[in-house]
Write an enzyme that holds these catalytic residues in place. Structure first.
Site, PDB file in Angstrom:
ATOM      1  N   ASP A   1      20.308  22.864  35.899  1.00 36.27           N
ATOM      2  CA  ASP A   1      20.400  22.134  35.004  1.00 36.27           C
ATOM      3  C   ASP A   1      21.254  22.853  33.926  1.00 36.27           C
ATOM      4  O   ASP A   1      20.909  23.865  33.658  1.00 36.27           O
ATOM      5  CB  ASP A   1      19.140  21.630  34.191  1.00 36.27           C
ATOM      6  CG  ASP A   1      18.104  20.725  35.091  1.00 36.27           C
ATOM      7  OD1 ASP A   1      18.927  19.707  35.556  1.00 36.27           O
ATOM      8  OD2 ASP A   1      17.194  20.833  35.139  1.00 36.27           O
TER       9      ASP A   1
ATOM     10  N   HIS B   1      32.064  30.031  38.059  1.00 38.83           N
ATOM     11  CA  HIS B   1      31.887  31.467  37.843  1.00 38.83           C
ATOM     12  C   HIS B   1      30.384  31.838  37.715  1.00 38.83           C
ATOM     13  O   HIS B   1      29.788  32.524  38.637  1.00 38.83           O
ATOM     14  CB  HIS B   1      32.971  32.322  37.272  1.00 38.83           C
ATOM     15  CG  HIS B   1      32.687  33.874  37.180  1.00 38.83           C
ATOM     16  ND1 HIS B   1      33.497  34.651  38.013  1.00 38.83           N
ATOM     17  CD2 HIS B   1      31.899  34.727  36.621  1.00 38.83           C
ATOM     18  CE1 HIS B   1      32.922  35.694  38.115  1.00 38.83           C
ATOM     19  NE2 HIS B   1      32.097  35.849  36.953  1.00 38.83           N
ATOM     20  N   GLU B   2      30.161  31.432  36.543  1.00 37.66           N
ATOM     21  CA  GLU B   2      28.842  31.794  35.829  1.00 37.66           C
ATOM     22  C   GLU B   2      27.715  31.003  36.852  1.00 37.66           C
ATOM     23  O   GLU B   2      26.621  31.557  37.050  1.00 37.66           O
ATOM     24  CB  GLU B   2      28.849  31.492  34.472  1.00 37.66           C
ATOM     25  CG  GLU B   2      29.450  32.258  33.532  1.00 37.66           C
ATOM     26  CD  GLU B   2      29.329  33.671  33.638  1.00 37.66           C
ATOM     27  OE1 GLU B   2      28.265  34.339  34.063  1.00 37.66           O
ATOM     28  OE2 GLU B   2      30.367  34.634  33.588  1.00 37.66           O
TER      29      GLU B   2
ATOM     30  N   HIS C   1      27.192  33.057  39.827  1.00 35.70           N
ATOM     31  CA  HIS C   1      25.995  34.085  39.632  1.00 35.70           C
ATOM     32  C   HIS C   1      24.485  33.475  39.362  1.00 35.70           C
ATOM     33  O   HIS C   1      23.570  34.181  39.862  1.00 35.70           O
ATOM     34  CB  HIS C   1      26.243  34.745  38.185  1.00 35.70           C
ATOM     35  CG  HIS C   1      27.561  35.583  38.314  1.00 35.70           C
ATOM     36  ND1 HIS C   1      27.808  36.373  39.237  1.00 35.70           N
ATOM     37  CD2 HIS C   1      28.568  35.652  37.575  1.00 35.70           C
ATOM     38  CE1 HIS C   1      29.081  37.247  39.279  1.00 35.70           C
ATOM     39  NE2 HIS C   1      29.533  36.510  38.030  1.00 35.70           N
TER      40      HIS C   1
ATOM     41  N   HIS D   1      30.124  39.544  42.104  1.00 33.55           N
ATOM     42  CA  HIS D   1      31.368  39.750  41.897  1.00 33.55           C
ATOM     43  C   HIS D   1      32.008  39.969  43.374  1.00 33.55           C
ATOM     44  O   HIS D   1      31.152  41.057  43.953  1.00 33.55           O
ATOM     45  CB  HIS D   1      31.807  40.601  40.978  1.00 33.55           C
ATOM     46  CG  HIS D   1      31.499  40.150  39.588  1.00 33.55           C
ATOM     47  ND1 HIS D   1      30.615  40.533  38.646  1.00 33.55           N
ATOM     48  CD2 HIS D   1      32.333  39.042  38.935  1.00 33.55           C
ATOM     49  CE1 HIS D   1      30.671  39.866  37.596  1.00 33.55           C
ATOM     50  NE2 HIS D   1      31.765  38.740  37.501  1.00 33.55           N
TER      51      HIS D   1
END
Length: 86
Positions: free
Chosen positions: A7, A67-68, A71, A77
């Site tokens: 979410d 990208h986040e 993670h 990375h």
């Protein structure tokens, strides 16, 4: 198979929101942005359906959110992953 649900809470400053004449325009912008994020995640073939400060344009912002998100699900990375020496 197990499913991961991520979410998002989008928080912005006033000057960002002032760019949109109506809440509908803001919602449409956010919807298009997250559709772009989903498209990028789909290219990773991770089976993903689905807090970064970002002052960039739309395309860069989509990249940042994707990208986040990676993670959030544990992706390191490139230089930090298990294949860094190959």
């Amino acid at each position: 198979s197990p499913c991961i649900i991520i979410d998002y809470l989008c928080v912005t400053e006033t000057c960002f929101c002032e760019r949109f004449k109506t809440n509908k325009e803001l919602l449409e912008y956010i919807t298009v942005m997250f559709t772009g994020v989903q498209n990028l995640l789909d290219t990773l073939n991770l089976g993903i359906v689905g807090v970064a400060q970002d002052y960039s344009d739309y395309n860069e912002r989509v990249d940042t959110v994707a990208h986040e998100t990676a993670h959030l699900i544990g992706a390191p990375h490139d230089e930090e992953g298990p294949c860094q020496d190959t």
